[in-house]
Motif scaffolding. Structure first.
Motif, short mmCIF file in Angstrom:
data_model
loop_
_atom_site.label_atom_id
_atom_site.label_comp_id
_atom_site.label_asym_id
_atom_site.label_seq_id
_atom_site.Cartn_x
_atom_site.Cartn_y
_atom_site.Cartn_z
N ASP A 32 0.88 -1.28 0.14
CA ASP A 32 0.09 -0.07 -0.01
C ASP A 32 0.90 1.26 -0.07
O ASP A 32 0.69 2.01 -0.81
N ARG A 49 2.54 2.13 -3.33
CA ARG A 49 1.72 2.59 -4.50
C ARG A 49 1.62 3.88 -4.18
O ARG A 49 1.21 4.70 -5.33
N SER A 81 4.89 -0.40 -10.79
CA SER A 81 3.45 -0.96 -10.50
C SER A 81 3.37 -2.47 -10.82
O SER A 81 2.96 -3.32 -10.44
#
Length: 197
Positions: free
Chosen positions: A29, A32, A54
């Motif tokens: 998380d 990201r 990604s």
């Protein structure tokens, strides 16, 4: 207006790190948020960088999703794949770590050298992190991306303003990231988990 660090899905300083290792879901998380940082750079030249980070997040996420209890830490994923032919998540994590090291070093240079333009900070970070691992074609892609960096002032305005609150938030965020990257780096080196990748 909120700052960039306030907008990320999870801050690196919120990632649980204990004797078992670095929490997988929380770290992914937080990673990201680095992809979001490249959105703030605002150039199509960074599409390849964002795609790489990604894609590596996705590789680790896919492994984690197969057994969240067994793969609750990044280290458990690597240990489970050690000695097997399928080391996709281990390789993904290794390249994610490298991409995050590049980003962290670029931001650290920018934060500590306030007279240096962003392009110079990231070029120097690239020289010591990813360039030795890249071939000629990828180096050229990164050189184009570095040249497309916005001016320092513009970048920090996008992050919430050229002010102490933004700088302090980024310093805490990057410091926590660097600590986790060092832990992963030491782990990979100790077990030679990067061999053959």
């Amino acid at each position: 207006m909120s700052t960039f660090v306030e907008r990320v899905p999870r801050k690196f300083e919120q990632v649980t790190v204990d004797e078992a290792g670095i929490n997988t879901a929380e770290f992914l998380d937080a990673a990201r948020g680095v992809v979001m940082l490249f959105d703030e750079l605002g150039s199509a030249a960074f599409v390849a960088v964002k795609s790489d980070i990604s894609g590596n997040i996705d590789k680790v996420q896919a492994k984690y999703d197969t057994d969240k209890a067994a793969f609750s830490t990044l280290e458990k994923i690597v240990l489970a794949e050690a000695g097997t032919k399928d080391r996709k998540a281990t390789q993904g994590l290794l390249w994610l770590k490298r991409g995050l090291e590049f980003t962290a070093q670029g931001l650290c240079r920018s934060l500590s050298n306030t007279a240096e333009e962003l392009a110079d900070s990231f070029k120097q970070a690239y020289e010591v992190t990813l360039k030795p691992l890249h071939g000629f074609v990828v180096r050229a892609v990164f050189n184009v991306a570095m040249a497309a960096c916005p001016y320092r002032k513009t970048f920090y305005e996008k992050l919430g303003g050229d002010n102490e609150a933004v700088f302090k938030g980024l310093e805490v965020w990057v410091t926590a990231l660097q600590k986790q990257l060092k832990q992963l780096d030491d782990f990979y080196k100790k077990g030679a988990y990067d061999k053959g990748l």
